[in-house]
Design an enzyme around this catalytic site. Sequence first.
Site, PDB file in Angstrom:
ATOM      1  N   LYS A 126      50.092  41.834  68.794  1.00  0.00           N
ATOM      2  CA  LYS A 126      50.113  40.685  67.879  1.00  0.00           C
ATOM      3  C   LYS A 126      49.185  40.862  66.677  1.00  0.00           C
ATOM      4  O   LYS A 126      49.512  40.418  65.576  1.00  0.00           O
ATOM      5  CB  LYS A 126      49.846  39.362  68.602  1.00  0.00           C
ATOM      6  CG  LYS A 126      48.582  39.270  69.433  1.00  0.00           C
ATOM      7  CD  LYS A 126      48.568  37.955  70.223  1.00  0.00           C
ATOM      8  CE  LYS A 126      47.321  37.823  71.071  1.00  0.00           C
ATOM      9  NZ  LYS A 126      47.300  38.771  72.210  1.00  0.00           N
ATOM     10  N   ASN A 149      43.730  33.874  65.640  1.00  0.00           N
ATOM     11  CA  ASN A 149      43.049  34.652  66.680  1.00  0.00           C
ATOM     12  C   ASN A 149      42.548  35.989  66.137  1.00  0.00           C
ATOM     13  O   ASN A 149      41.949  36.765  66.858  1.00  0.00           O
ATOM     14  CB  ASN A 149      44.033  34.879  67.843  1.00  0.00           C
ATOM     15  CG  ASN A 149      43.362  35.396  69.107  1.00  0.00           C
ATOM     16  OD1 ASN A 149      42.357  34.853  69.548  1.00  0.00           O
ATOM     17  ND2 ASN A 149      43.913  36.434  69.686  1.00  0.00           N
ATOM     18  N   HIS A 194      45.104  37.907  81.506  1.00  0.00           N
ATOM     19  CA  HIS A 194      44.323  36.678  81.741  1.00  0.00           C
ATOM     20  C   HIS A 194      44.726  35.974  83.038  1.00  0.00           C
ATOM     21  O   HIS A 194      44.712  34.745  83.106  1.00  0.00           O
ATOM     22  CB  HIS A 194      44.482  35.702  80.567  1.00  0.00           C
ATOM     23  CG  HIS A 194      44.137  36.293  79.234  1.00  0.00           C
ATOM     24  ND1 HIS A 194      42.862  36.703  78.917  1.00  0.00           N
ATOM     25  CD2 HIS A 194      44.906  36.558  78.152  1.00  0.00           C
ATOM     26  CE1 HIS A 194      42.863  37.185  77.679  1.00  0.00           C
ATOM     27  NE2 HIS A 194      44.079  37.118  77.201  1.00  0.00           N
TER      28      HIS A 194
END
Length: 446
Positions: A126, A149, A194
């Site tokens: 990303k 981010n 995660h």
Amino acid sequence: MSIYQGSKQPDEKYLGKKVIIVGLGLTGLSCVHFFLTRGVVPRVMDTRAVPPGVDKLPENVECHCGSLNDEWLQEADLIVASPGIALATKQLQQAASQGIEIVGDIELFCREADAPIIAITGSNGKSTVTSLVGEMAKAAGISVGVGGNIGIPALSLLNSGHELYVLELSSFQLETTSSLKAIAATVLNISEDHMDRYPLGLQQYREAKLKIYHNALNCIVNAQDPLTLPQNYSVNECISFGLNSGDYFFDTQKRVLVAKGEAVLDVAQMHMTGQHNYLNALAALALADTAGIARSASIQVLKTYAGLVHRFQLVLFNKGVRWINDSKATNVGSTEAALNGLHVDGTIYLLLGGDGKSADFSSLKNYISADNYRLYCFGRDGKALAQLAPEKSVLTDTMEQSLRQLAPSLKNGDMVLLSPACASLDQFKSFEQRGDIFAQLAKELG
């Protein structure tokens, strides 16, 4: 003069509300600035004893450090939670159950954004795609704000006269976002990451990622990864990219990028290499085309763009040996992307290790079964990684020990690849520091 001084424009949405910002750092400071410029003085809390940015807070902003302040949370009208704090945290759950609104900085941004938004998420790639689309817009002469981010907090991009925003968004940011209406949105890929934050597993993580498509005008999906499809959609209703199939695809035989039936670029003309980077390029091209960025500008950028530091970056080529820094591979899917379609004449010395964040490493077996792989495993989950192929694995405590052990065996045609499949925080400050140390050792040993 403090960045917090200047004209304050009261905002009726927030005026008179008790606002609590949970988590400081760059994003927390951008939230403080956002509210102060709207005539609201927030309170700030951070579980760290000395959080980054605490010295930059104006004197009139109260700050509680070292823990969460239950009393402040209970009194709040609005809580702005940092992506770093899980919504499952007991105190936040309690506040939510009492009807207190909890948002993140991206939600605040989306409520104010004054230009179209391209939104990008995915387990891997990303940052590269966000950076690429930003460069494509610049090359086309568009005033673009790139952040989220990556790099600049989204709120810091507001009121700068931008004609377009390109945002990288994490699953944590998307959890607290409901007002995003992207002109083009993509989930590049989905693989385990995660899992320590998503106890219900991959589906829970996927649901957070898919929020990026809500109200999006155009959905860009990965033809090879059905998990990237919006729920209740078929691939035909979206714009797709992939290998040998999709609206935008990499023709693996002719080695060209194809956009809507037209061959637009021979990958030999690109600086970036690797199948995963060709897919990143296609995703960026699809997003740029959809947002109306001139194709000629996008192609020019694809020819010159060299990729981001720590992402499959060639840091040394000497005596026929390539040393590749892919320290940003902090999860299994990212390492799979690096290994997929990787052709090396000699031996691939693969460095794996760190904190696996409760991930399942077993899918890596498919990639490392070839005879020319040697694994050097280190860090907290080094032992588990070495078990993937015990007969070809060496276990050390640290990355440096691994590199010093393998260096004497290197021959012309070999590759040393740091693509660790793990977070770095068990032994390093960040994946950047891990990559920098790898690059230093490459220059010393290679």
